[in-house]
Each structure stands twice: as C-alpha cells, then as structure tokens.
Motif scaffolding. Sequence first.
Motif, mmCIF file in Angstrom:
data_model
loop_
_atom_site.group_PDB
_atom_site.id
_atom_site.type_symbol
_atom_site.label_atom_id
_atom_site.label_comp_id
_atom_site.label_asym_id
_atom_site.label_seq_id
_atom_site.Cartn_x
_atom_site.Cartn_y
_atom_site.Cartn_z
ATOM 1 N N UNK A 43 39.091 57.678 6.125
ATOM 2 C CA UNK A 43 37.831 57.932 6.836
ATOM 3 C C UNK A 43 37.465 56.857 7.856
ATOM 4 N N UNK A 44 38.419 55.993 8.196
ATOM 5 C CA UNK A 44 38.138 54.942 9.173
ATOM 6 C C UNK A 44 37.895 53.594 8.533
ATOM 7 N N UNK A 45 37.757 53.562 7.215
ATOM 8 C CA UNK A 45 37.565 52.302 6.506
ATOM 9 C C UNK A 45 38.882 51.612 6.248
ATOM 10 N N UNK A 46 38.862 50.627 5.323
ATOM 11 C CA UNK A 46 40.099 49.908 5.031
ATOM 12 C C UNK A 46 41.152 50.871 4.506
ATOM 13 N N UNK A 189 35.676 52.684 15.005
ATOM 14 C CA UNK A 189 35.815 53.801 14.075
ATOM 15 C C UNK A 189 35.157 53.413 12.759
ATOM 16 N N UNK A 190 34.184 54.218 12.323
ATOM 17 C CA UNK A 190 33.504 53.888 11.069
ATOM 18 C C UNK A 190 33.160 55.157 10.299
ATOM 19 N N UNK A 191 32.834 54.978 9.021
ATOM 20 C CA UNK A 191 32.603 56.131 8.147
ATOM 21 C C UNK A 191 31.153 56.261 7.698
ATOM 22 N N UNK A 192 30.252 55.481 8.293
ATOM 23 C CA UNK A 192 28.832 55.589 7.923
ATOM 24 C C UNK A 192 27.983 55.726 9.181
ATOM 25 N N UNK A 193 26.741 56.195 8.992
ATOM 26 C CA UNK A 193 25.845 56.410 10.126
ATOM 27 C C UNK A 193 24.555 55.602 10.007
ATOM 28 N N UNK A 194 24.585 54.565 9.154
ATOM 29 C CA UNK A 194 23.376 53.785 8.923
ATOM 30 C C UNK A 194 22.881 53.101 10.185
#
Length: 377
Positions: A43-46, A189-194
């Motif tokens: 998901x774009x994380x580690x 690229x990231x997996x959160x929308x905070x």
Amino acid sequence: MRILVAPDKFKGSLTANEVCLAVENGVHLIDSSIEVIKHPLADGGEGTLEILQNYFKLETISVLVKNPLFKDITASYKISKNTAYIEMSNASGLQLLEKNEQNCFYTTTFGTGELILDAIKRGFKNIILFIGGSATNDAGIGMAAALGYEFCNSKGEKISPIGKELLNIAEIKRNHLKIDVNTINFTVVCDVKNPLFGINGAAYTYGSQKGASTQEIELLDQGLQNFSNKVEKYLHTSVSTIKGAGAAGGLGAGAVCFLNATIKSGIDFVIEQTRLKEHLKKGIDLIITGEGSVDKQTIHGKVIKGISDIAQENNIPFYIISGIAKDRELVEENLKPSAISTIVDLNVPVEEAVKNADFYVSLITSNIIKSIKKANK
C-alpha cells in the motif's frame, strides 16, 4: 475458473508472496483445474519496494546516512532507468530503533534527506518517496535540513531538526539549498489521508505508537501548527488541509512544501505500476485479497480498499482473508466483500496463528472454494 489473488503482507507473519502461495495451495487442494493468478501488493508503506521488485528490475544503491537519532547507518534505495525509489523507513523507520529508543519527540528524517540528496547527485530526475513506517514526527524538517534548508528560533539560532523543535521554528531559510526542486519530479506515495495537525493529525493519531507521551503529543501537535504557519509565511505554501499531510509524522506536508512533491495514494500507485488491471482483460471470476489485520484503517487507502474498488467496478465477487478482523461491520458496509474470513475465527491461539499462518490461510481458502462450489451446484 480464474481467480486473482492480490493480498498485502500479513505483517510479522507472511510476506504478500507467501500469502499468494498459501491461497494457491488452498485453491488447488479442492480443484487443481482452477487457474490462480498471483499478484502480491503493498500500500505504499514499508515493504513496497520488495513488491515492485517482483514486477520490474531494480538495482540497489547503499549510502551511509543518519538514522532517526543521528547515528551512522547504511541505508539503501532502488533505481531503475532515470527513477530513484526511496523508502523513508530504510533511513528513518521505527524498526531501526530499539523499543527504549523510540520517541518521535526526539527523532529526525535527516537520513531520508541524505538518501534523496545522493539520488539527485547521481543524476536522477524522478524520485518516488514511500513514506510508511516512520519513527518521526518532524514534518520533514530533518529531510529538508539535509537538503540545505535552515530552521531558526526567535534568537536567530539554528535548531536541531527534530519533532521537539517544531514549536520553536521562527524562520525558514533556503539560502544554502543543495538542490533545485524545479528540475526534479518528486512523487510521495503514502497509505493514509490524515491531515497535518488536530485530533486526526500526525501527532494525535500516531505519536503514541512512536513512543511519545501524552504531554509530548500535545506539544508535537502545537509544533505542527506552528510549522504550518511558518511554511505559509516563508515558503508561501499552505499544507494545513492537504490529505496525507500528516503521513509519516508530517513528512507528507514536508515533501509538498520543501520538494514541491505530488502526493499519491499508495495502493493506487502500486496497482498502476504493477499493471494489475491487465488481468481483467482475460476475465476474472473471483478475487481473493487480505492483510494481517482488518480494521477501520482498511477502508482508507489500504490494499483491500483498492481491490474492493476494482471488484465493484467490474462486478467481480471478492473475499477477504486476514489474521484478525476488528470493525467488521464497518468494513463490510464500506467495501462490500462476499465474506471476511479470519484465522482467529478458527479459535486458534495467537502464537499458533502467527507461526503457521500459511497453513491456516490455505485452510480458509479451501473452505471458500468449497462453499462456492456448493452454491453453484
């Protein structure tokens, strides 16, 4: 029958590749004639680069950089043609620190900036930055400091680029920049929308997971607000309302204001890069996806959310397999899977579930195929 298997990893237990193999085994235990297409995702994380490595050739570059506590370590990033792929967790990740060292009040993304600088010096014009798994809450000022940005307090003194000092930023200087951001294309690229700050911001959402106390989290949140104000004043960029600004302790915001980066959804990026949708051209009857823990975060930018979107767009039934499921009704209502099946549902002790997850994923898969075959009789 053609089944697409497209899971995330089961963190601490199975890689996404291993999940694919376990599902394939479970399918073929019931019917060896079923075609199984394995397509591991992230998901774009580690761990995302490990997944991308399955789909196209990436070379590794190793660099001596600072870890989140300014200690020397060797970290690596990947390259392909004119693009550098950098996982911030390799230089600034929580996994680099012992439990007693973890506190995002005192950590920095400086090492991530060093990786970026190395890639630029080598001539790469496209830089993809994956920002999951951070040990930090410094809004990217560590990264920026490595690239030549300077942060000063009200006395004009340079401050250390750590989370604690965000509250003390009075001025941002860019007289000694080592890069020209206008000549490089940065994608985050990231997996959160905070958002950056507030009750759903970086500090309040993730600070405790990174070792910060309640009081430190309050100060970090105030620091992020101060950072936002100073960025608007000195860099003429508004980051307070950007979706994903709070990712990786505010590095999402930092990448936008310091690198002029574009933020992309991790799962959308990985689906695009790995060409998952091409499998649909030949027809898919069923999709099986999964991750270690299904919860309310699953419905926001995770692998399963991406698969849900594809399944619904193409009227393909999909099943979720996981180790554990929290917020099950919320996930079912939002993502509309045919079913959610977990290892915990089998009344297996946690230690056993983690140790032999591949066996239980295969077992669950076999049960899914049996139920489908029975319903189709």
